[in-house]
Motif scaffolding. Structure first.
Motif, short mmCIF file in Angstrom:
data_model
loop_
_atom_site.label_atom_id
_atom_site.label_comp_id
_atom_site.label_asym_id
_atom_site.label_seq_id
_atom_site.Cartn_x
_atom_site.Cartn_y
_atom_site.Cartn_z
N ASP A 170 50.84 35.95 53.18
CA ASP A 170 49.61 35.68 52.41
C ASP A 170 48.37 36.21 53.12
O ASP A 170 47.42 36.56 52.46
CB ASP A 170 49.35 34.19 52.14
N ASP A 171 48.35 36.17 54.44
CA ASP A 171 47.16 36.52 55.22
C ASP A 171 45.96 35.68 54.78
O ASP A 171 44.90 36.20 54.44
CB ASP A 171 46.84 38.01 55.15
N ILE A 172 46.13 34.36 54.81
CA ILE A 172 45.04 33.47 54.42
C ILE A 172 43.92 33.52 55.44
O ILE A 172 44.13 33.87 56.61
CB ILE A 172 45.52 32.02 54.21
N THR A 173 42.74 33.17 54.99
CA THR A 173 41.58 33.12 55.87
C THR A 173 41.85 32.17 57.03
O THR A 173 42.32 31.06 56.83
CB THR A 173 40.34 32.64 55.08
N GLY A 174 41.59 32.63 58.22
CA GLY A 174 41.77 31.82 59.41
C GLY A 174 43.05 32.09 60.16
O GLY A 174 43.19 31.67 61.31
N SER A 175 44.00 32.77 59.55
CA SER A 175 45.28 33.02 60.24
C SER A 175 45.09 33.88 61.49
O SER A 175 45.88 33.79 62.42
CB SER A 175 46.31 33.64 59.30
N ASP A 189 48.46 42.61 47.95
CA ASP A 189 47.26 42.94 47.19
C ASP A 189 47.27 42.15 45.89
O ASP A 189 47.78 42.60 44.87
CB ASP A 189 47.21 44.45 46.93
N CYS A 190 46.71 40.95 45.94
CA CYS A 190 46.77 40.04 44.79
C CYS A 190 45.96 40.55 43.60
O CYS A 190 46.33 40.29 42.45
CB CYS A 190 46.29 38.65 45.20
N VAL A 191 44.87 41.27 43.84
CA VAL A 191 44.06 41.80 42.74
C VAL A 191 44.88 42.82 41.95
O VAL A 191 44.96 42.76 40.72
CB VAL A 191 42.75 42.42 43.27
N THR A 192 45.52 43.75 42.66
CA THR A 192 46.35 44.75 41.98
C THR A 192 47.55 44.08 41.31
O THR A 192 47.92 44.44 40.19
CB THR A 192 46.82 45.83 42.98
N LEU A 193 48.14 43.11 41.96
CA LEU A 193 49.27 42.38 41.39
C LEU A 193 48.87 41.70 40.08
O LEU A 193 49.56 41.82 39.07
CB LEU A 193 49.79 41.35 42.39
N GLY A 194 47.74 41.02 40.08
CA GLY A 194 47.26 40.34 38.87
C GLY A 194 46.91 41.31 37.76
O GLY A 194 47.30 41.12 36.61
N ARG A 195 46.18 42.37 38.11
CA ARG A 195 45.78 43.37 37.12
C ARG A 195 47.01 44.02 36.48
O ARG A 195 47.10 44.15 35.26
CB ARG A 195 44.90 44.43 37.76
N THR A 196 47.96 44.42 37.32
CA THR A 196 49.17 45.07 36.82
C THR A 196 49.97 44.12 35.94
O THR A 196 50.50 44.52 34.89
CB THR A 196 50.02 45.58 37.99
N SER A 197 50.08 42.86 36.33
CA SER A 197 50.81 41.87 35.54
C SER A 197 50.20 41.72 34.15
O SER A 197 50.93 41.67 33.14
CB SER A 197 50.82 40.51 36.25
N LEU A 233 55.88 48.96 41.74
CA LEU A 233 55.97 48.60 43.15
C LEU A 233 54.57 48.49 43.71
O LEU A 233 53.78 49.45 43.66
CB LEU A 233 56.76 49.66 43.93
N ILE A 234 54.25 47.33 44.21
CA ILE A 234 52.95 47.10 44.85
C ILE A 234 53.27 46.78 46.31
O ILE A 234 53.65 45.66 46.64
CB ILE A 234 52.19 45.95 44.17
N PRO A 235 53.16 47.79 47.17
CA PRO A 235 53.61 47.59 48.55
C PRO A 235 52.73 46.61 49.33
O PRO A 235 51.50 46.69 49.26
CB PRO A 235 53.54 48.99 49.15
N PRO A 236 53.34 45.69 50.04
CA PRO A 236 52.59 44.79 50.91
C PRO A 236 52.24 45.49 52.22
O PRO A 236 52.74 46.58 52.51
CB PRO A 236 53.57 43.64 51.15
#
Length: 92
Positions: free
Chosen positions: A33-38, A51-59, A76-79
């Protein structure tokens, strides 16, 4: 060890610290996830960034297309692996 998300990895990191397990000396730990603070944990958490923005847009694009009669397509949305201090190469 690969945790399902960064919050789970934080719990594992705390449990390892309580039991005297060295991260990354005894075991490497990776979250997702790479959350803030990690990056500020001790040691900083190696994680996988999606890339959650690309994942959401593509979905949404696929869903709208399917509603319009289009066949679903594979995307394919590479992490990205974010290497920090909680992981190390195995000893030789």
């Amino acid at each position: 060890m690969f945790a399902g998300n960064d919050q789970m990895a934080m719990g594992v990191l705390a449990a390892f610290a309580e039991e005297g397990v060295a991260v990354p000396g005894d075991v490497s730990l990776v979250g997702f996830d790479d959350i803030t603070g990690s990056e500020y944990l001790v040691p900083s958490l190696t994680t996988v960034r999606q890339d959650c923005v690309t994942l959401g847009r593509t979905s949404i694009e696929v869903l709208v297309g399917m509603i319009g009669g289009a066949r679903p397509r594979h995307h394919l949305i590479p992490p990205t692996l974010i290497v920090r201090r909680s992981s190390a190469a195995p000893p030789r």
